[in-house]
Structures are given as structure tokens and as C-alpha cells.
Write a protein that holds these residues in place. Structure first.
Motif, PDB file in Angstrom:
ATOM      1  N   LEU A   4       0.852  -1.190   0.000  1.00 15.78           N
ATOM      2  CA  LEU A   4       0.000   0.000   0.000  1.00 15.78           C
ATOM      3  C   LEU A   4       0.887   1.239   0.000  1.00 15.78           C
ATOM      4  CD1 LEU A   4      -2.562  -1.109   2.736  1.00 15.78           C
ATOM      5  CD2 LEU A   4      -2.870  -1.221   0.267  1.00 15.78           C
ATOM      6  N   VAL A   5       0.604   2.159  -0.900  1.00 10.04           N
ATOM      7  CA  VAL A   5       1.371   3.395  -0.985  1.00 10.04           C
ATOM      8  C   VAL A   5       0.412   4.570  -0.848  1.00 10.04           C
ATOM      9  CG1 VAL A   5       2.882   4.819  -2.394  1.00 10.04           C
ATOM     10  CG2 VAL A   5       3.102   2.321  -2.458  1.00 10.04           C
ATOM     11  N   GLU A   6       0.625   5.361   0.201  1.00  8.62           N
ATOM     12  CA  GLU A   6      -0.233   6.506   0.489  1.00  8.62           C
ATOM     13  C   GLU A   6       0.389   7.789  -0.049  1.00  8.62           C
ATOM     14  OE1 GLU A   6      -1.059   4.445   4.789  1.00  8.62           O
ATOM     15  OE2 GLU A   6       0.802   5.337   4.087  1.00  8.62           O
ATOM     16  N   SER A   7      -0.465   8.750  -0.331  1.00  6.63           N
ATOM     17  CA  SER A   7       0.001  10.075  -0.743  1.00  6.63           C
ATOM     18  C   SER A   7      -1.070  11.096  -0.398  1.00  6.63           C
ATOM     19  CB  SER A   7       0.303  10.109  -2.237  1.00  6.63           C
ATOM     20  OG  SER A   7      -0.861   9.796  -2.986  1.00  6.63           O
ATOM     21  N   GLY A   8      -0.677  12.365  -0.390  1.00  8.54           N
ATOM     22  CA  GLY A   8      -1.647  13.435  -0.217  1.00  8.54           C
ATOM     23  C   GLY A   8      -1.635  14.123   1.130  1.00  8.54           C
ATOM     24  N   GLY A   9      -0.827  13.658   2.069  1.00  6.03           N
ATOM     25  CA  GLY A   9      -0.768  14.331   3.364  1.00  6.03           C
ATOM     26  C   GLY A   9      -0.091  15.688   3.243  1.00  6.03           C
ATOM     27  N   GLY A  10      -0.092  16.437   4.333  1.00  2.70           N
ATOM     28  CA  GLY A  10       0.549  17.744   4.330  1.00  2.70           C
ATOM     29  C   GLY A  10       0.047  18.612   5.456  1.00  2.70           C
ATOM     30  N   SER A  11       0.316  19.899   5.335  1.00  4.15           N
ATOM     31  CA  SER A  11      -0.084  20.868   6.348  1.00  4.15           C
ATOM     32  C   SER A  11      -1.131  21.802   5.774  1.00  4.15           C
ATOM     33  CB  SER A  11       1.135  21.668   6.813  1.00  4.15           C
ATOM     34  OG  SER A  11       2.083  20.825   7.436  1.00  4.15           O
ATOM     35  N   VAL A  12      -2.119  22.124   6.598  1.00  2.30           N
ATOM     36  CA  VAL A  12      -3.201  22.991   6.150  1.00  2.30           C
ATOM     37  C   VAL A  12      -3.741  23.747   7.357  1.00  2.30           C
ATOM     38  CG1 VAL A  12      -4.964  21.210   6.471  1.00  2.30           C
ATOM     39  CG2 VAL A  12      -5.331  23.017   4.769  1.00  2.30           C
ATOM     40  N   THR A 109       0.950   8.632   6.423  1.00  2.00           N
ATOM     41  CA  THR A 109       1.200   9.966   5.885  1.00  2.00           C
ATOM     42  C   THR A 109       0.744  10.996   6.907  1.00  2.00           C
ATOM     43  OG1 THR A 109       0.867  11.422   3.967  1.00  2.00           O
ATOM     44  CG2 THR A 109      -1.021  10.091   4.641  1.00  2.00           C
ATOM     45  N   GLN A 110       1.567  12.009   7.123  1.00  2.00           N
ATOM     46  CA  GLN A 110       1.293  13.002   8.164  1.00  2.00           C
ATOM     47  C   GLN A 110       0.294  14.037   7.671  1.00  2.00           C
ATOM     48  OE1 GLN A 110       2.609  13.292  11.477  1.00  2.00           O
ATOM     49  NE2 GLN A 110       1.043  14.892  11.639  1.00  2.00           N
ATOM     50  N   VAL A 111      -0.699  14.312   8.505  1.00  2.00           N
ATOM     51  CA  VAL A 111      -1.635  15.408   8.279  1.00  2.00           C
ATOM     52  C   VAL A 111      -1.530  16.354   9.474  1.00  2.00           C
ATOM     53  CG1 VAL A 111      -4.062  16.068   8.110  1.00  2.00           C
ATOM     54  CG2 VAL A 111      -3.208  14.072   6.847  1.00  2.00           C
ATOM     55  N   THR A 112      -1.240  17.608   9.209  1.00  2.00           N
ATOM     56  CA  THR A 112      -1.109  18.604  10.264  1.00  2.00           C
ATOM     57  C   THR A 112      -2.057  19.754   9.980  1.00  2.00           C
ATOM     58  OG1 THR A 112       1.216  18.020  10.599  1.00  2.00           O
ATOM     59  CG2 THR A 112       0.466  20.131  11.489  1.00  2.00           C
ATOM     60  N   VAL A 113      -2.919  20.052  10.946  1.00  2.00           N
ATOM     61  CA  VAL A 113      -3.887  21.129  10.810  1.00  2.00           C
ATOM     62  C   VAL A 113      -3.581  22.181  11.866  1.00  2.00           C
ATOM     63  CG1 VAL A 113      -6.317  21.752  10.706  1.00  2.00           C
ATOM     64  CG2 VAL A 113      -5.591  19.445  10.038  1.00  2.00           C
ATOM     65  N   SER A 114      -3.287  23.380  11.428  1.00  2.00           N
ATOM     66  CA  SER A 114      -2.949  24.467  12.347  1.00  2.00           C
ATOM     67  C   SER A 114      -4.152  25.377  12.562  1.00  2.00           C
ATOM     68  CB  SER A 114      -1.769  25.266  11.800  1.00  2.00           C
ATOM     69  OG  SER A 114      -2.073  25.789  10.525  1.00  2.00           O
ATOM     70  N   SER A 115      -4.205  25.939  13.765  1.00  2.00           N
ATOM     71  CA  SER A 115      -5.344  26.813  14.114  1.00  2.00           C
ATOM     72  C   SER A 115      -5.083  28.248  13.724  1.00  2.00           C
ATOM     73  CB  SER A 115      -5.628  26.710  15.600  1.00  2.00           C
ATOM     74  OG  SER A 115      -4.473  27.065  16.328  1.00  2.00           O
TER      75      SER A 115
END
Length: 115
Positions: A4-12, A109-115
Motif C-alpha cells: 500500500l502506498v499513500e500520498s496526499g498528506g501535508g499541512s493545512v 502519511t502526516q496530516v497537520t492542521v494548524s489553528s
């Protein structure tokens, strides 16, 4: 064996959107369940959403109405559209494929959500 290969994570920023993808390859049954788990620091891994090969879906209460899971069986790919993201959605997101015998995991995959 299944990979399994994931993609699309990031910071938002809070309120933003991200779309995760997970492509499966290898030897697998066409009948399976694919899904996404997440794990935040210091917390247990939890189910976010899952979808069967027939299209039935299941969501965690915390993401209902904000996240949408879908899949393309021809491409052996599952997607997670994440809208109205909140800081508490910050986590490592893992893709899983369960063929009824065992589960296979992606690398996360890392997902980071900032306030």
C-alpha cells in the motif's frame, strides 16, 4: 503479498481540505475492505473511515459530514477527502486493506492542521 502506498498528506490551516490516496498492489482478492486509521501523538490508533469493495461505508463519529471515503476498484485505490479540517484531525493517517484473512498497512502519511 500486498503493498500500500499513500500520498496526499501535508499541512493545512483549520477549515481547509486535503485528499489522501492509497494505491494497493500485489496479490489480493477483489473482495476486500479498504480504509483509513489515524494515530495522534500519545493516542491509540483509531478508525477514521472504511469502505467495502461493494461500496458500503463506515465513518467515525468525529469525521461524519466532513470526510468522504471512496474507492476505484479498477485502480485498487482508496481516497479520503477531508474537508473542514480541525486541529484535532492532526495525526499520521494509515491506509489499510483487509481481505478477511489479514490486514495490510501502509507506511502512513502526516496530516497537520494548524489553528
Amino acid at each position: 503479498q500486498v503493498q500500500l502506498v499513500e500520498s496526499g498528506g501535508g499541512s493545512v490551516q483549520a477549515g481547509g481540505s486535503l485528499r489522501l490516496s492509497c494505491a494497493a498492489s500485489g496479490s489480493m482478492s477483489s473482495i476486500n475492505t479498504m480504509g483509513w486509521y489515524r494515530q495522534a501523538p500519545g493516542k491509540q490508533r483509531e478508525l477514521v473511515a472504511a469502505i467495502t469493495s461493494a461500496g458500503s461505508t463506515n465513518y467515525a463519529d468525529s469525521v461524519k459530514g466532513r470526510f468522504t471515503i471512496s474507492r476505484d476498484n479498477a485502480k485498487n485505490t482508496v481516497y479520503l477527502q477531508m474537508n473542514s479540517l480541525k486541529p484535532e484531525d492532526t495525526a499520521v493517517y494509515y491506509c489499510i486493506l483487509n481481505n478477511g484473512v489479514r490486514g495490510y498497512w501502509g507506511q502512513g502519511t502526516q496530516v497537520t492542521v494548524s489553528s
